[in-house]
Design a protein around this motif. Structure first.
Motif, PDB file in Angstrom:
ATOM      1  N   ASN A 151      -7.975   2.064  -2.728  1.00  6.43           N
ATOM      2  CA  ASN A 151      -7.355   2.600  -1.514  1.00  6.43           C
ATOM      3  C   ASN A 151      -6.530   3.851  -1.801  1.00  6.43           C
ATOM      4  OD1 ASN A 151      -7.760   0.843   1.079  1.00  6.43           O
ATOM      5  ND2 ASN A 151      -7.810  -0.517  -0.685  1.00  6.43           N
ATOM      6  N   ARG A 195       0.814  -1.215   0.000  1.00  3.05           N
ATOM      7  CA  ARG A 195       0.000   0.000   0.000  1.00  3.05           C
ATOM      8  C   ARG A 195       0.846   1.262   0.000  1.00  3.05           C
ATOM      9  NH1 ARG A 195      -2.371   0.912   5.326  1.00  3.05           N
ATOM     10  NH2 ARG A 195      -0.402   1.973   5.532  1.00  3.05           N
ATOM     11  N   TRP A 205      -7.727  -3.276  -5.601  1.00  7.42           N
ATOM     12  CA  TRP A 205      -7.512  -2.883  -4.204  1.00  7.42           C
ATOM     13  C   TRP A 205      -6.625  -1.640  -4.118  1.00  7.42           C
ATOM     14  CZ3 TRP A 205      -3.790  -1.848  -0.681  1.00  7.42           C
ATOM     15  CH2 TRP A 205      -4.183  -1.788   0.651  1.00  7.42           C
TER      16      TRP A 205
END
Length: 125
Positions: free
Chosen positions: A68, A34, A64
């Motif tokens: 995000n 991330r 994803w």
């Protein structure tokens, strides 16, 4: 075999991943970072390649990252791998060549969303 199995998430705040199992056997996995907005791993068992598993794991991971907040996703791939061909088909672009010869690739969220929308249109009549 076909990739009928769902890519199940491996929960993690920073480095979530997805696994695909067929008949209880690990068929493939993907992993993202991330903080780096990066797809850091995409692996499919050699006996199960070319069955859509890599695409399913790739799409789950990239979805994803962009859901995000990543404006751009990053990855690296050797120029001769099947993964490189998958990335090319998914809209990744060459950004640079690493010292070891691997390609550094980028995928913009807007490009990905457009490709996903087009892929979900019904076939022409």
């Amino acid at each position: 075999h076909t990739a009928t199995a769902k890519a199940d998430i491996i929960p993690s705040e920073r480095r979530p991943g997805w696994i695909c199992r067929i008949d209880g056997m690990l068929a493939g996995l993907s992993l993202v970072d991330r903080d780096e907005s990066a797809l850091v791993a995409l692996c499919v068992h050699p006996d199960l390649e070319r069955n859509g598993i890599g695409r399913q794991l790739h799409d789950s991971a990239v979805d994803w990252l962009f859901s995000n907040g990543a404006p751009t996703a990053w990855t690296t791939a050797a120029p001769w791998t099947r993964a490189r061909r998958l990335f090319n088909a998914a809209g990744w672009r060459l950004e640079d060549i690493e010292p070891n010869g691997d390609y550094r690739l980028a995928l913009d969220a807007a490009v990905w969303r457009l490709r996903r929308a087009k892929s979900q249109l019904p076939p022409p009549a």
